[in-house]
Design an enzyme around this catalytic site. Sequence first.
Site, short mmCIF file in Angstrom:
data_model
loop_
_atom_site.label_atom_id
_atom_site.label_comp_id
_atom_site.label_asym_id
_atom_site.label_seq_id
_atom_site.Cartn_x
_atom_site.Cartn_y
_atom_site.Cartn_z
N GLY A 10 -3.87 10.02 13.95
CA GLY A 10 -3.75 11.48 14.00
C GLY A 10 -2.58 11.90 14.87
N LEU A 42 -16.50 7.02 12.11
CA LEU A 42 -17.18 7.29 13.39
C LEU A 42 -18.41 8.17 13.23
CD1 LEU A 42 -13.98 7.71 15.60
CD2 LEU A 42 -15.57 5.76 15.57
N SER A 108 -11.24 21.85 22.62
CA SER A 108 -10.31 22.82 22.04
C SER A 108 -10.43 24.15 22.78
CB SER A 108 -10.67 23.06 20.56
OG SER A 108 -9.98 24.20 20.08
N SER A 109 -9.37 24.94 22.71
CA SER A 109 -9.38 26.26 23.36
C SER A 109 -10.34 27.21 22.66
CB SER A 109 -7.97 26.87 23.32
OG SER A 109 -7.55 26.99 21.97
N CYS A 110 -10.79 26.84 21.44
CA CYS A 110 -11.68 27.77 20.72
C CYS A 110 -13.11 27.72 21.25
CB CYS A 110 -11.64 27.50 19.22
SG CYS A 110 -12.44 25.99 18.78
N TYR A 137 -17.10 24.64 14.66
CA TYR A 137 -16.22 23.65 15.33
C TYR A 137 -16.31 23.83 16.84
CZ TYR A 137 -11.50 21.81 16.58
OH TYR A 137 -10.42 21.16 17.13
N LYS A 141 -17.51 21.25 19.81
CA LYS A 141 -16.65 20.91 20.94
C LYS A 141 -17.33 21.19 22.28
CE LYS A 141 -13.07 19.25 18.85
NZ LYS A 141 -12.68 17.84 19.05
N HIS A 180 -2.69 24.04 10.71
CA HIS A 180 -2.57 25.12 11.70
C HIS A 180 -1.29 25.91 11.42
CE1 HIS A 180 -5.43 22.51 13.99
NE2 HIS A 180 -5.91 23.69 14.30
N1 LIG Z 1 -4.08 20.07 16.40
C1 LIG Z 1 -4.42 21.03 17.24
O1 LIG Z 1 -3.80 22.10 17.27
C2 LIG Z 1 -5.57 20.83 18.18
C3 LIG Z 1 -6.32 19.65 18.20
N2 LIG Z 1 -7.36 19.55 19.10
C4 LIG Z 1 -8.19 18.33 19.15
O2 LIG Z 1 -7.36 17.20 19.39
C5 LIG Z 1 -7.92 16.05 18.75
C6 LIG Z 1 -6.90 15.44 17.82
O3 LIG Z 1 -6.49 16.42 16.90
P1 LIG Z 1 -5.27 16.11 15.89
O4 LIG Z 1 -4.56 14.88 16.32
O5 LIG Z 1 -4.51 17.39 15.74
O6 LIG Z 1 -6.05 15.82 14.53
P2 LIG Z 1 -5.63 14.90 13.30
O7 LIG Z 1 -6.38 15.44 12.14
O8 LIG Z 1 -4.15 14.76 13.23
O9 LIG Z 1 -6.23 13.48 13.72
C7 LIG Z 1 -7.61 13.26 13.71
C8 LIG Z 1 -7.83 11.78 13.47
O10 LIG Z 1 -9.22 11.54 13.46
C9 LIG Z 1 -9.51 10.69 12.34
N3 LIG Z 1 -10.87 10.93 11.87
C10 LIG Z 1 -11.38 12.08 11.39
N4 LIG Z 1 -12.67 11.91 11.04
C11 LIG Z 1 -12.97 10.60 11.30
C12 LIG Z 1 -14.12 9.80 11.14
N5 LIG Z 1 -15.25 10.30 10.64
N6 LIG Z 1 -14.06 8.49 11.50
C13 LIG Z 1 -12.91 7.97 11.99
N7 LIG Z 1 -11.78 8.68 12.19
C14 LIG Z 1 -11.82 9.98 11.83
C15 LIG Z 1 -8.48 11.07 11.29
O11 LIG Z 1 -8.32 10.01 10.38
P3 LIG Z 1 -8.00 10.37 8.81
O12 LIG Z 1 -6.88 11.36 8.84
O13 LIG Z 1 -7.62 9.04 8.24
O14 LIG Z 1 -9.26 10.96 8.25
C16 LIG Z 1 -7.25 11.29 12.16
O15 LIG Z 1 -6.56 10.08 12.36
C17 LIG Z 1 -9.17 16.54 18.03
O16 LIG Z 1 -10.31 16.33 18.86
C18 LIG Z 1 -8.93 18.04 17.88
O17 LIG Z 1 -10.16 18.75 17.80
C19 LIG Z 1 -7.69 20.57 19.96
C20 LIG Z 1 -6.97 21.74 19.96
C21 LIG Z 1 -5.85 21.93 19.09
C1 LIG Z 2 -6.35 25.10 17.66
C2 LIG Z 2 -7.31 26.08 17.02
O1 LIG Z 2 -6.88 26.39 15.71
C3 LIG Z 2 -7.75 27.21 14.99
O2 LIG Z 2 -7.66 28.51 15.46
P1 LIG Z 2 -6.37 29.38 15.19
O3 LIG Z 2 -5.47 29.22 16.35
O4 LIG Z 2 -6.80 30.78 14.82
O5 LIG Z 2 -5.81 28.68 13.90
P2 LIG Z 2 -4.46 28.75 13.08
O6 LIG Z 2 -3.38 27.99 13.79
O7 LIG Z 2 -4.82 28.30 11.70
O8 LIG Z 2 -4.08 30.34 12.99
C4 LIG Z 2 -3.49 31.01 14.05
C5 LIG Z 2 -3.05 32.39 13.57
O9 LIG Z 2 -1.92 32.21 12.69
C6 LIG Z 2 -2.10 33.02 11.53
N1 LIG Z 2 -1.34 32.46 10.40
C7 LIG Z 2 -0.32 33.09 9.78
N2 LIG Z 2 0.16 32.35 8.74
C8 LIG Z 2 -0.60 31.21 8.75
C9 LIG Z 2 -0.59 30.06 7.90
O10 LIG Z 2 0.21 29.94 6.94
N3 LIG Z 2 -1.48 29.08 8.22
C10 LIG Z 2 -2.36 29.19 9.26
N4 LIG Z 2 -3.21 28.18 9.51
N5 LIG Z 2 -2.42 30.29 10.07
C11 LIG Z 2 -1.54 31.28 9.79
C12 LIG Z 2 -3.60 32.99 11.33
O11 LIG Z 2 -3.99 34.06 10.47
C13 LIG Z 2 -4.09 33.17 12.76
O12 LIG Z 2 -4.02 34.51 13.13
C14 LIG Z 2 -9.20 26.88 15.08
O13 LIG Z 2 -9.70 26.98 13.78
C15 LIG Z 2 -9.37 25.56 15.71
O14 LIG Z 2 -8.94 24.54 14.84
C16 LIG Z 2 -8.64 25.46 16.96
O15 LIG Z 2 -9.11 24.86 17.91
#
Ligand SMILES: NC(=O)C1=CN([C@@H]2O[C@H](COP(=O)(O)OP(=O)(O)OC[C@H]3O[C@@H](n4cnc5c(N)ncnc54)[C@H](OP(=O)(O)O)[C@@H]3O)[C@@H](O)[C@H]2O)C=CC1
Ligand SMILES: C[C@H]1O[C@H](OP(=O)(O)OP(=O)(O)OC[C@H]2O[C@@H](n3cnc4c(=O)[nH]c(N)nc43)[C@H](O)[C@@H]2O)[C@@H](O)[C@@H](O)C1=O
Length: 324
Positions: A10, A42, A108-110, A137, A141, A180
């Site tokens: 990831g 997992l 997560s910040s959510c 979600y 968390k 996102h």
């Molecule tokens: N991205 C963001 O903006 C944010 C992320 N986070 C948190 O950070 C962490 C990492 O996020 P991020 O790197 O962006 O996510 P990604 O989706 O990029 O990575 C998640 C990883 O987890 C693996 N995975 C998912 N489900 C399973 C499962 N059942 N068994 C084994 N592996 C699994 C996926 O593998 P595969 O793809 O092969 O399914 C992938 O490699 C998470 O806990 C997320 O909630 C928090 C706030 C913001």
């Molecule tokens: C990290 C956080 O991320 C998620 O929360 P979020 O911040 O609301 O998610 P987002 O990044 O998808 O959107 C941010 C803002 O952006 C706007 N927006 C515009 N245009 C697009 C667009 O094209 N795609 C997306 N996704 N959003 C868009 C969208 O409408 C919103 O107002 C949680 O579900 C949860 O996963 C979490 O923990």
Amino acid sequence: MKIYIAGHRGMVGGAILRQLEARRDRGDDLTLITRTHEALDLTDQAAVRVFFQTEKPDQVVLAAARVGGIHANNHYPAQFIYENLMIECNVIHEAYAAGVTKLLQLGSSCIYPRLAVQPMREDALLTGPLEPTNEPYAIAKIAGIKLCESYNRQYSTDYRSVMPTNLYGPGDNFHPDNSHVLPALLRRFHEAVRNDNEEVVIWGTGAPMREFLHVDDMAAASLFVMELPEDIYQRETSPMLSHINVGSGTDVTIRELAELVAGVVGFKGQIAFDTTKPDGAPRKLMDVSRLARLGWKSSISLEDGIRSTYDWFLKQSEQGLRAK
Ligand SMILES: NC(=O)C1=CN([C@@H]2O[C@H](COP(=O)(O)OP(=O)(O)OC[C@H]3O[C@@H](n4cnc5c(N)ncnc54)[C@H](OP(=O)(O)O)[C@@H]3O)[C@@H](O)[C@H]2O)C=CC1
Ligand SMILES: C[C@H]1O[C@H](OP(=O)(O)OP(=O)(O)OC[C@H]2O[C@@H](n3cnc4c(=O)[nH]c(N)nc43)[C@H](O)[C@@H]2O)[C@@H](O)[C@@H](O)C1=O
């Protein structure tokens, strides 16, 4: 030291693995354990038990989760709550059963109330209703934080939780619907320039504000928190308020973000807003003073981070490795 990085393919897990590999290659005594999702699901308790009893890592980084943006969270709530609860319960319990001394999990910040006072301090947790678009979600968390705190209290483990703000960078998910906002806009503006489109449509009103942190900063902060001596970590946290916010400390409106991404990509057309799409939380800027007092601050600016992420995205596209 044997460290298991869950979710290493990831965006965040990959960044953490890269930083740990660099340390190992500089001579640190590190054995890094990984498993793909296909090799180890997992959510499968029996498989996770066998893995931990076989590998017996010393430490665990839990960066595996079902992750997605506002659309994905809003449309797949059962998968978001079930898979994330199962992953947390299985990894945290089997780590304890296998004698893992230290674990770091990513929340997560959510987790904070939709209308929490900004910037959001760690003690705002559970003080008000959550944002509906990602409540399942967020509940998962929050449960992750409470799992770590409960195992620490009952079994004297040292399991820690960091709460990332919105993250972006290499290895991100660029899916047009489930990603996102930042990767979604990078891809949409890139395709608009390539197809010579005159307009790009953004979801929502553009008024919500979001904080963004580059994933390399997130990885550095994760390892920083994980390596804090227990007495230092406990100086800034308490047994039932143990999580630490990780962010850049500044936020922008979605409109400002769109203009920034358009500038980086070179899009000169019009930006329109589809207000039939949800805005989600109006703002979710985190108070990062707890982490600052412990000695860590972010270093990658949003503009620099967007530029380097776009460069990475272009390289992936040129190699035909469409970013996922
Ligand atoms: N991205 C963001 O903006 C944010 C992320 N986070 C948190 O950070 C962490 C990492 O996020 P991020 O790197 O962006 O996510 P990604 O989706 O990029 O990575 C998640 C990883 O987890 C693996 N995975 C998912 N489900 C399973 C499962 N059942 N068994 C084994 N592996 C699994 C996926 O593998 P595969 O793809 O092969 O399914 C992938 O490699 C998470 O806990 C997320 O909630 C928090 C706030 C913001
Ligand atoms: C990290 C956080 O991320 C998620 O929360 P979020 O911040 O609301 O998610 P987002 O990044 O998808 O959107 C941010 C803002 O952006 C706007 N927006 C515009 N245009 C697009 C667009 O094209 N795609 C997306 N996704 N959003 C868009 C969208 O409408 C919103 O107002 C949680 O579900 C949860 O996963 C979490 O923990």
